[in-house]
Design an enzyme around this catalytic site. Structure first.
Site, short mmCIF file in Angstrom:
data_model
loop_
_atom_site.label_atom_id
_atom_site.label_comp_id
_atom_site.label_asym_id
_atom_site.label_seq_id
_atom_site.Cartn_x
_atom_site.Cartn_y
_atom_site.Cartn_z
N GLU A 72 5.72 2.98 14.73
CA GLU A 72 6.88 1.72 14.22
C GLU A 72 6.37 1.04 12.94
O GLU A 72 7.33 0.52 12.38
CB GLU A 72 7.02 0.55 15.75
CG GLU A 72 8.57 -0.48 15.07
CD GLU A 72 8.73 -1.13 16.58
OE1 GLU A 72 9.82 -2.04 16.38
OE2 GLU A 72 8.31 -0.61 17.33
N ARG A 114 -5.53 0.89 17.65
CA ARG A 114 -5.73 -0.32 15.95
C ARG A 114 -5.31 -1.69 16.38
O ARG A 114 -5.43 -2.52 15.62
CB ARG A 114 -4.42 0.08 15.32
CG ARG A 114 -5.13 1.27 14.81
CD ARG A 114 -2.47 1.66 14.52
NE ARG A 114 -3.43 3.20 13.65
CZ ARG A 114 -3.38 4.35 14.84
NH1 ARG A 114 -3.09 4.45 15.66
NH2 ARG A 114 -3.01 5.13 14.43
N SER A 129 0.95 -1.15 0.17
CA SER A 129 -0.13 -0.10 0.30
C SER A 129 0.92 0.75 -0.14
O SER A 129 0.56 2.58 -0.82
CB SER A 129 -0.89 -0.11 1.31
OG SER A 129 -1.48 1.43 1.07
#
Length: 311
Positions: A106, A143, A81
């Protein structure tokens, strides 16, 4: 995975806005000015160009960040991506006099290296060690990047190093105090069982059932049985409950066969003396009791008279 909506985003914003102070205010003004200038220069741009581009070789991860495990397949997908669209969200870093240490991002940095990028967009902040841990923890929780053990270890670090209470941690990460407590209880498990949780061989529900077992080897053996036999959480609860009950029940001491024979002979002799059934019950501690049976009031009177005559 898209970030969850709700209190966590607010918690991260508050850390960046309220705790950074003057440095952040200055940077925010600069970002606003840059954004305004770019909007005037072109109407075709749909995303804001990051403040700073830094050589990727000058960026290093924070060794103390909560997340230790990264999914390789997910990193490769993100790298593809990035090759097509670039890094859409800058890394949050701090200047360490010679290199830049990652505060948040990271995973993007790792994927950028896989994608072959020479530079990455960053936002530089000067934060305290506690703020860095909190931001890293919140970003990963948003996330859903942390496995249950990493999350528990991060909570423990906030408690031990920065002396935060569980309710303070819960407020910062928008979780209930009970959720934080249950998370940290997983650290009572053996390292082997913790690794099985990390590897998703057993669920956190299974793992919590094992916390009440103090013996680490037994914990591991039951965890392996859960995995091999595909036990449900309810079945695991029943198994653990049964094992704990067996543990609390003292083992019966086997009777000495020689003593048993002697007592049987004594009982037979007493039977002849009293003229009724006599039993000697031997206990584990070599104590016992003698039972003399009678079947009528007359027979009881006879036995009493016999015992009194022996005296």
């Amino acid at each position: 995975m898209a970030a969850k909506k709700g209190g966590l985003g607010k918690g991260l914003d508050s850390l960046l806005v309220n705790k950074v102070g003057t440095d952040h205010a200055t940077t925010a003004t600069k970002e606003k000015a840059v954004s305004t200038a770019k909007k005037k220069s072109t109407k075709k741009e749909t995303t804001e160009t990051p403040d700073t581009m830094i050589k990727i070789s000058l960026v290093e991860p924070n060794r103390e960040q909560p997340r230790k495990h990264f999914d390789e397949d997910g990193l490769l997908e993100l790298a593809e991506s990035i090759k097509q669209y670039g890094i859409l969200q800058p890394l949050l870093v701090q200047d360490k006099n010679g290199y830049y240490e990652i505060i948040a991002g990271e995973r993007r940095w790792r994927a950028a290296k896989l994608a072959g990028l020479k530079e990455v967009p960053v936002i530089v902040r000067n934060l305290s060690e506690q703020q860095i841990v909190e931001i890293s923890l919140i970003e990963n929780i948003q996330r859903e990047n942390l496995n249950p053990i990493e999350e528990a270890q991060a909570f423990r670090r906030l408690m031990e190093e920065f002396h935060l209470k569980q309710d303070e941690i819960a407020e910062r990460v928008s979780k209930s105090r009970t959720a934080v407590t249950n998370s940290m209880r997983l650290l009572k498990l053996s390292k082997q069982v913790q690794q099985m949780v990390i590897d998703e061989m057993i669920s956190t529900g299974h793992a919590r059932c094992l916390i009440s077992i103090e013996n680490e080897e037994m914990q591991h053996q039951i965890a392996l049985r859960i995995f091999d036999e595909k036990l449900s959480v309810r079945e695991t609860e029943k198994l653990v409950r049964k094992l704990l009950q067996e543990k609390d029940t003292p083992p019966k001491k086997e009777k000495d066969p020689v003593l048993s024979a002697i007592y049987a002979d004594l009982a037979e002799q007493m039977k002849r003396i009293f003229g009724t059934k006599v039993e000697i019950h031997q206990k584990n501690d070599e104590k016992g009791k003698i039972e003399i049976e009678y079947y009528s009031q007359e027979e009881l009177n006879r036995l009493i008279e016999l015992i009194q005559s022996i005296q």
